[in-house]
Design a protein around this motif. Sequence first.
Motif, short mmCIF file in Angstrom:
data_model
loop_
_atom_site.label_atom_id
_atom_site.label_comp_id
_atom_site.label_asym_id
_atom_site.label_seq_id
_atom_site.Cartn_x
_atom_site.Cartn_y
_atom_site.Cartn_z
N GLU A 12 1.17 -0.46 0.16
CA GLU A 12 -0.19 -0.20 -0.20
C GLU A 12 1.36 1.22 0.00
OE1 GLU A 12 -2.50 -0.30 3.76
OE2 GLU A 12 -0.78 0.49 5.01
N TRP A 13 0.00 1.99 -0.35
CA TRP A 13 0.84 3.46 -0.24
C TRP A 13 0.31 4.31 0.90
CZ3 TRP A 13 -0.54 4.90 -6.11
CH2 TRP A 13 0.87 5.03 -7.18
N ASN A 19 2.42 11.35 -2.72
CA ASN A 19 3.30 11.93 -2.63
C ASN A 19 2.95 13.20 -2.20
OD1 ASN A 19 5.17 10.16 -2.85
ND2 ASN A 19 6.26 10.36 -4.60
N PHE A 28 13.89 7.09 -16.74
CA PHE A 28 13.67 7.60 -15.09
C PHE A 28 14.88 7.73 -14.18
CE2 PHE A 28 10.28 5.47 -17.25
CZ PHE A 28 9.31 5.86 -16.67
N TYR A 88 0.32 -5.27 -10.07
CA TYR A 88 0.49 -3.90 -10.74
C TYR A 88 1.44 -3.99 -11.34
CZ TYR A 88 1.54 -3.01 -6.67
OH TYR A 88 2.37 -4.18 -5.04
N SER A 89 0.99 -3.07 -11.79
CA SER A 89 2.80 -2.31 -11.89
C SER A 89 3.79 -1.19 -10.87
CB SER A 89 2.85 -1.43 -14.16
OG SER A 89 1.96 -1.75 -14.92
N PRO A 90 4.49 -0.93 -11.00
CA PRO A 90 5.09 -0.18 -10.76
C PRO A 90 5.28 1.02 -10.87
CG PRO A 90 7.12 -1.71 -11.34
CD PRO A 90 5.51 -1.95 -11.74
N VAL A 91 5.16 1.66 -9.86
CA VAL A 91 5.06 2.86 -9.52
C VAL A 91 6.98 3.88 -9.32
CG1 VAL A 91 3.62 5.12 -9.13
CG2 VAL A 91 2.63 3.60 -10.33
N TYR A 92 7.53 4.27 -10.07
CA TYR A 92 8.42 5.08 -9.41
C TYR A 92 8.37 5.76 -8.16
CZ TYR A 92 10.35 1.51 -12.85
OH TYR A 92 10.75 0.17 -13.53
N PHE A 93 9.25 5.51 -7.62
CA PHE A 93 9.69 7.57 -6.76
C PHE A 93 8.03 7.43 -5.81
CE2 PHE A 93 11.55 8.07 -11.34
CZ PHE A 93 13.25 8.32 -10.70
N VAL A 94 7.24 6.85 -5.75
CA VAL A 94 6.62 6.43 -4.31
C VAL A 94 6.69 5.11 -3.90
CG1 VAL A 94 4.26 6.39 -4.49
CG2 VAL A 94 4.82 7.24 -6.31
N ASN A 95 6.98 5.84 -2.82
CA ASN A 95 7.56 4.76 -2.00
C ASN A 95 6.41 3.89 -1.19
OD1 ASN A 95 9.62 6.58 -0.55
ND2 ASN A 95 9.56 5.38 0.83
N GLN A 148 11.51 12.51 -4.96
CA GLN A 148 10.01 12.12 -5.87
C GLN A 148 9.70 12.98 -6.49
OE1 GLN A 148 8.96 9.74 -2.17
NE2 GLN A 148 10.83 7.37 -2.79
N GLU A 196 4.94 0.19 0.81
CA GLU A 196 4.68 0.06 2.00
C GLU A 196 3.78 -1.95 1.57
OE1 GLU A 196 4.66 2.14 5.82
OE2 GLU A 196 3.20 0.04 6.19
N MET A 237 -3.43 5.43 5.90
CA MET A 237 -2.61 3.41 5.70
C MET A 237 -1.31 3.37 5.44
SD MET A 237 -5.29 3.32 1.57
CE MET A 237 -6.69 3.39 1.49
N ASP A 288 11.05 3.01 -2.05
CA ASP A 288 10.82 2.70 -3.57
C ASP A 288 11.06 2.46 -4.46
OD1 ASP A 288 10.15 4.73 -5.89
OD2 ASP A 288 11.49 6.41 -5.27
N LYS A 320 -4.30 1.64 -1.17
CA LYS A 320 -4.15 0.39 -0.46
C LYS A 320 -4.07 -0.55 -1.96
CE LYS A 320 -5.08 -3.60 1.93
NZ LYS A 320 -6.85 -3.84 2.36
N PHE A 321 -3.27 -1.59 -1.87
CA PHE A 321 -3.17 -2.16 -3.57
C PHE A 321 -3.79 -3.80 -3.06
CE2 PHE A 321 0.08 0.64 -4.18
CZ PHE A 321 0.05 1.13 -5.53
#
Lengths: 895, 238
Positions: free
Chosen positions: A163-164, B136, A252, A186-193, B38, A195, B25, A215, A168-169
């Motif tokens: 989850e972000w 973010n 990226f 799901y595809s990863p999203v870069y530059f977003v941490n 970021q 958990e 979350m 990240d 939540k994924f």
Amino acid sequence: MLALQTWIVHALFIFFTTESVGELLDPCGYIKPESPVVQLGSNFTAVCVLKEKCMDYFHVNASYIFWKTNHLTVPKEQYTIINRTASSVTFTDTSLLNTQLTCNIRTFGQIDQNVYGIRIISGLPPEKPKNLSCIVNEGKKMMCQWDPGRETYLETNFTLKSEWATEKFADCKTKRDTPTSCTVDYSPVYFVNIEVWVEAENALGKVTSNHINFDPVDKVKPNPPHNLSVSNSEELSSILKLTWINSSIQGFIRLKYNIQYRTRDSSIWSQIPPEDTASTRSSFTVQDLKPFTEYVFRIRCMKEDGKGFWSDWSEEASGITYEDRPSKAPSFWYKIEPSHTHGYRSVQLIWKTLPPFEANGKILDYEVTLTRWKSRLQNYTVNDTKWTVNITNDRYIATLTARNLVGKSDAAVLTIPAYDFQATRPVTDLKAFPKDNMLWVEWTAPNESVNRYVLEWCVLSDKAPCVPDWQQEAGSVHRTYLRGNLAESKCYLITVTPIYADGPGSPESIKAYLKQAPPSKGPTVRTKKVGKNEAVLEWDQLPVDVQNGFIRNYTIFYRTIIGNETAVNVDSSHTEYTLSSLTSDTLYMVRMAAYTDEGGKDGPEFTFTTPKFAQGEIEAIVVPVCLAFLLTTLLGVLFCFNKRDLIKKHIWPNVPDPSKSLIAQWSPHTPPRHNFNSKDQMYSDGNFTDVSVVEIEAANDKKPFPEDLKSLDLFKKEKVSTEGHSSGIGGSSCMSSSRPSISSSDENESAQNTSGTVQYSTVVHSGYRHQVPSVQVFSRSESTQPLLDSEERPEDLQLLDNTDSSVGNFPRQQYFKQNCSQRETSPDSSHSERSKQVSSVSEEEFVRLKQQISDKNNLHSLKISICPSGQETVLPHGLFPFQSIWDSTLKHYIN
Amino acid sequence: MQAQLLRRTLPSLVLGLLFLSTPAMGICLDKYQELFGQLQKQTDIMQCTSLLLDPYIKSQGLDKDGLKEHCRERPGAFPSKDALQRLSKREFLRTLHTMLGSILHRLTALQRDVPKAQDLETLNRAKQNIRGFRNNIHCMARLLPDSSETTEPTPAVPATSPSPTPTSDTFQRRLEGCRFLHGYHRFMHSVGQVFQEWGESPSRRRRHSPHGGLRKGVRRLQLSRRNKRLPPRGQLPR
């Protein structure tokens, strides 16, 4: 009674069973809990509750309950009757993973009936997953994996949650075949941490791993750079430029790189310093490369800050650096070949092709110059690596350069010494040894400065000539390895020649093997000499082609057929050996093994037999024996010679020849003498056996009377006239005595001295040993043996008396001795008759003789004995006239 | 005085309500610089037309000569750079958050006109990126001190979402979509510039996000968040 009761119980049970089939489908009770999952090692209690209907039906209550696990009755100690309908059982420290537990009742006192059953499943709750990590393969979805912990023995589900902060994924459920990893949808999203954590859950519990927050771009494994290409530069022969295309991740993130390279023929990669490739780029120039060398490159990348993962290596790409002028002069050497032209030598100049790392390009040709002392330089262009030229016997200097597209190498200079040059100053302590599958050569440099060394080597073989290969080393090198294609088990003759400024030095050689092996063939042993107790073995040195190494020693194995084998080690320098302490007249089997450092090889077996006698042993026995025999014989002969008289007396006494007696002269009926003179004839006849020896012995030493002397004169005359007819039988008997006899002596003295013993013998013609002789012969005896007195033999005297009674008055001082008395009784009538005939014919003369004798006062007594059977008749000494008379008389009578 | 107090506290209250409305979350990145980095990276990516506009133009057949000239941002659809630069950080973040929400809706609508799966995937990835960007911004807003930028005036941003005028003409819809995407990329470019100013201008940084105050605020946020989130964490609906 009991059987009847049992039958009734069974019948009732069947009855009730059939009566209440429908009711039996409805169990009589139940167990709580219904589907228990028990943690291993924990306590578990189950309760069985009976239904009232069944209790009434079977007349049972909770006390009738008993428990079984996997068909085994549980001890009653574990039961607890809760009330009239319920009974419980408790298990402590559950260890079985899967247990069948049944509740049973005993009806009618003896029928066990199952009331209800459950299955107890045991296991462990999941452990907290550990080492959760995630990776984002570029262009793909994120995958996380973890360590699930201990085995739970239960079906355990792992769920990857993510989850972000704001979102939540969807959960990622593991697949059965990969319970420790999961790839999100799901595809990863870069530059977003994000958990991420893992939940592990089974019937006994749920546990969550530690959360990781990252990240996704820091977990990226980029795709490797692609379209890697390599290009060279004509300006710089030491660089190659790499270009490539980065993966799309470059949009990226910033990348860093690893660039590795190697030469085409190498397997070891070199790497560009990482600090030179620590930033995003799409090309790189690699420096400090060797000219005209093919290099292979590969590249990989990762996020510049080092977070994430290295990409896989790119596909390899290769390129060749541009040419440069040869960096080194070729190795240069020469061979002198015999020339038929007087005053010239044929010299073959040889050189090595430069290795690629020194040629720095393709060698187009070689330039050779040849200079005689103070003469003009001559240039030659050669495409080969050897060149033969006829030169005079002078000293020459040759130079060689290699040329490629870019330029020429430095010149290699070689001094060809004059014809009469005497090389000196060799290297010392030359050694050759294998190491690391290479043949190393080591030497001590001479005291003088050496420009370079030339190493030559060739395979020593009996079948092929030594074709040398060679290499050149710098003057500072004292140890190197042979850079040729060397074979194992071959003997190499290695020669090291130092090259000085004024020419080559004296070469030194050594033999060596790259790798030794046992000989291919063993030595063939044979005997050189075999003695009674020793054998000299010999063998030939093994040919070098089969030695396969240095022969360190030989071992000789020898044995008899039944004996143990004996081994003898022999130094390799020997070619023969003497086996000693052998047994005579024994078959020996001998073989020989030759050993190198790596082992040995037996040769063929050879057999030989030791003789019974040693050489000369037979001779040593035979010769002394023969010598002893000869000596004995000689001694015997000498003895016989010395004792010939004695022997002669015993074996072959001399018998005076009656034919030479005076009596014979007197006798008108002298038998023809010629029959008696020839010894040969006599011996050829060989049949005279009966010899009578008449020995006349003088009664005293008185001189004879004149009448006697007269008669002696007559005898002499007769002797002269019958010289050639005198018999010498006495001298030929036993020994050929040269003793003079009366018949051969003219001197009175000697006649008186030596004729004292005048021997006569009558050879009676009777056969030897009773054989009948063909011819009756006479023989003269020269025996000096006096006639023995036969006092003990009165018959002898009697015979005399009987024969000549008129002379019976003779004194009995002298006498005839008859050795054999058989004559008197001999039945040989022929001799008797002949004797009678003789006596009847010359009776008158005999009387006259008798009168003459009687006239003499000192007449010797005379005794005569005739022994037809070959007995000896002896006359006394000193009665020569009478002796002659008697001889003649006897002969007359005999005849 | 009360009006002044109200004026100062009102934005904070709105922003607070905004973020409170977001369901709590996962844990936000509590490192400002990393988070700021970021955000900058995201804006760099999102302003790149190769990710969204160019594929769209190509897929919709708008890459013909002359048509590109019509693919221009509709004026007023997105806040201008100047307007964004005039906003305080908190207001900027709020505006950005709002705009991104509208963009997501617009992209969802745009997906209906994209038949190809590949383009759909591209749009989905773009939407996912925008959601991450909003995440973010949310986290950054939580890192900002409550008392900062309260003096900034209310930003002049479009009150409505950048939704186009509904039309049945396909070409026009495509063109509108193209204009929207063009405006989107331009807007993100402007946002990137604003973020760049955040990083470059010490005074502005000092004014907008003083390190000391930020660190204090972050620390305070962390503490408050921990206090607030840790106990109910296991009880939050998942």
